[in-house]
Design an enzyme around this catalytic site. Structure first.
Site, mmCIF file in Angstrom:
data_model
loop_
_atom_site.group_PDB
_atom_site.id
_atom_site.type_symbol
_atom_site.label_atom_id
_atom_site.label_comp_id
_atom_site.label_asym_id
_atom_site.label_seq_id
_atom_site.Cartn_x
_atom_site.Cartn_y
_atom_site.Cartn_z
ATOM 1 N N THR A 39 0.821 -1.212 0.000
ATOM 2 C CA THR A 39 0.000 0.000 0.000
ATOM 3 C C THR A 39 0.854 1.262 0.000
ATOM 4 O O THR A 39 0.440 2.304 -0.508
ATOM 5 C CB THR A 39 -0.932 -0.029 1.227
ATOM 6 O OG1 THR A 39 -1.814 -1.129 1.061
ATOM 7 C CG2 THR A 39 -1.739 1.231 1.377
ATOM 8 N N TYR A 97 -7.988 0.898 -3.664
ATOM 9 C CA TYR A 97 -6.817 1.338 -4.416
ATOM 10 C C TYR A 97 -6.072 0.090 -4.873
ATOM 11 O O TYR A 97 -6.376 -1.027 -4.449
ATOM 12 C CB TYR A 97 -5.906 2.183 -3.504
ATOM 13 C CG TYR A 97 -5.492 1.409 -2.267
ATOM 14 C CD1 TYR A 97 -6.288 1.432 -1.121
ATOM 15 C CD2 TYR A 97 -4.352 0.613 -2.276
ATOM 16 C CE1 TYR A 97 -5.936 0.676 -0.003
ATOM 17 C CE2 TYR A 97 -3.994 -0.137 -1.153
ATOM 18 C CZ TYR A 97 -4.801 -0.098 -0.026
ATOM 19 O OH TYR A 97 -4.465 -0.843 1.076
ATOM 20 N N SER A 99 1.369 -7.542 -1.142
ATOM 21 C CA SER A 99 2.181 -8.528 -0.417
ATOM 22 C C SER A 99 1.522 -9.897 -0.321
ATOM 23 O O SER A 99 2.155 -10.853 0.129
ATOM 24 C CB SER A 99 2.561 -8.010 0.970
ATOM 25 O OG SER A 99 1.453 -8.042 1.837
ATOM 26 N N THR A 109 1.483 -4.513 4.157
ATOM 27 C CA THR A 109 1.308 -4.823 5.580
ATOM 28 C C THR A 109 0.650 -6.183 5.824
ATOM 29 O O THR A 109 0.757 -6.723 6.913
ATOM 30 C CB THR A 109 0.460 -3.735 6.282
ATOM 31 O OG1 THR A 109 -0.828 -3.701 5.669
ATOM 32 C CG2 THR A 109 1.113 -2.374 6.193
ATOM 33 N N ASP A 110 -0.040 -6.710 4.790
ATOM 34 C CA ASP A 110 -0.811 -7.949 5.022
ATOM 35 C C ASP A 110 0.063 -9.131 5.435
ATOM 36 O O ASP A 110 -0.339 -9.937 6.272
ATOM 37 C CB ASP A 110 -1.590 -8.339 3.756
ATOM 38 C CG ASP A 110 -2.792 -7.442 3.517
ATOM 39 O OD1 ASP A 110 -3.118 -6.633 4.400
ATOM 40 O OD2 ASP A 110 -3.408 -7.553 2.440
ATOM 41 N N LYS A 119 0.183 -7.991 12.724
ATOM 42 C CA LYS A 119 -0.824 -7.017 12.308
ATOM 43 C C LYS A 119 -2.060 -7.236 13.166
ATOM 44 O O LYS A 119 -2.578 -8.353 13.239
ATOM 45 C CB LYS A 119 -1.157 -7.191 10.821
ATOM 46 C CG LYS A 119 -2.027 -6.075 10.265
ATOM 47 C CD LYS A 119 -2.122 -6.128 8.749
ATOM 48 C CE LYS A 119 -2.974 -4.981 8.233
ATOM 49 N NZ LYS A 119 -3.065 -4.967 6.754
ATOM 50 N N GLU A 125 0.384 -32.446 28.601
ATOM 51 C CA GLU A 125 0.179 -33.894 28.792
ATOM 52 C C GLU A 125 -1.201 -34.369 28.385
ATOM 53 O O GLU A 125 -1.403 -35.550 28.120
ATOM 54 C CB GLU A 125 0.397 -34.259 30.261
ATOM 55 C CG GLU A 125 1.848 -34.312 30.626
ATOM 56 C CD GLU A 125 2.051 -34.558 32.110
ATOM 57 O OE1 GLU A 125 1.142 -35.093 32.774
ATOM 58 O OE2 GLU A 125 3.123 -34.187 32.603
#
Ligand code: ASP
Length: 326
Positions: free
Chosen positions: A12, A25, A58, A91-92, A164, A283
């Site tokens: 972004t 966007y 990303s 950022t993802d 995030k 356990e």
């Protein structure tokens, strides 16, 4: 003046849309040169070189591209004239890339990731200040030896723990229970804590030649979750990270399936769908001590570590030790 190389991958911070708007966007469209040109004072901080390695959202990041990125940064930090590297990233999936680099880069030089929640064309875009402060941090002596870090909203995070936590606000990250490593006040670096888990130069993975990584998948547990999903995953994955409830928990049907698949060589990690806390040996949920507890790692970060661990060793005891140390 220090020399900092900015390696751009998109996100972004390089996004554009309708002038002034913050949503709808396209990420990864603006060239890094244009972003740098838009930031006042950035050229006063360091002698900058910019490399457009990728320019994508990303979510297009993958294991092959991680290896290309890590190799590029290792090549840059070996150069005597380079003092630090900044990576711009969406950022993802930034949390995953930051941890991958933290484990695989063989350098003490600062490597700082940053990005933005608002595209460059938005009113009050957050990218320019984030990038400016990432360059300031990468050029600071105080940043040396902390492993890979990230800067968002004037806050410094470790590559191991950054996550995030908000998909809407500009203050979108935290570092779980561990607060942050420090703050940025304009160009001033204020470090408060240090990462004690192994990274960069002390990481065995930073000494390996990175080739294709073993396939590791993630499966989410929820009320009524069908254990047969594990059979499906086991068909083409060497390791499976279970995002369990609570401290990495699941029902008896899942336990039986885990036991039978692990006997066939599948390596299991128990992580948690709860954001804070720690997964340790248990356990009741893992009586035969088959699974590797994810410690404080999120499921997606545990997957990164399991992929690298399986590329390094098949010894489950060794993998458990790695999960405690990294
Ligand atoms: N979808 C974008 C990305 O990860 C989001 C961002 O950068 O904030 O590339």
């Amino acid at each position: 003046m220090k020399k900092i190389v900015i390696v751009a991958t998109g996100g972004t911070i390089a996004g554009s849309g309708k002038a002034g708007k913050t949503a709808n966007y396209h990420a990864g469209t603006i060239a890094i040169e244009n972003i740098v040109e838009s930031i006042p004072l950035i050229n006063d901080v360091a002698d900058l070189e910019a490399i457009q390695l990728f320019n994508f959202d990303s979510n297009e990041m993958n294991e092959e591209r991680w290896i290309i990125l890590a190799n590029k940064i290792n090549e840059l930090t070996k150069r005597d004239d380079v003092d630090g590297v900044v990576v711009t990233h969406g950022t993802d999936t930034l949390d995953e890339t930051a941890y991958f680099l933290n484990l695989t880069l063989h350098t003490y030089k600062p490597v700082v990731l940053t990005g933005a929640m608002r595209p460059a064309s938005a009113t009050s875009a957050d990218g320019p200040l984030n990038l400016y402060q990432a360059v300031c941090l990468a050029s600071s002596d105080e940043a040396i030896g902390h492993g890979v870090m990230a800067v968002f909203s004037s806050t410094i995070y470790s590559g191991r723990d950054i996550q995030k936590t908000n998909n809407f606000k500009t203050d979108a990250f935290d570092q779980k229970d561990f607060g942050c490593l420090g703050y940025m006040n304009d160009d001033k670096v204020m470090m408060f804590s240090r990462m004690f888990k192994k990274h960069t130069l002390l990481s065995v993975f930073s000494k390996m030649t990175l080739a294709k990584l073993p396939a590791v998948g993630i499966v989410y547990y929820y009320v009524g979750a069908d254990a047969r999903i594990l059979d499906f995953m086991a068909q083409n994955h060497r390791g499976i990270v279970i995002i369990g409830s609570g401290r990495g928990n699941y029902n008896k049907a899942w336990l039986e399936k885990i036991e039978s698949l692990s006997a066939k060589g599948i390596v299991f990690v128990r992580a948690s769908r709860v954001q804070q806390g720690i997964v340790i040996e248990d356990e009741y949920f893992d009586p035969d001590n088959i699974c590797v507890p994810a410690n404080t790692l999120s499921g997606q970060k545990a997957r990164v570590l399991l992929m690298l661990s399986l590329a390094y060793t098949n010894d489950i005891k060794e993998i458990k030790k790695i999960f405690n140390e990294y």
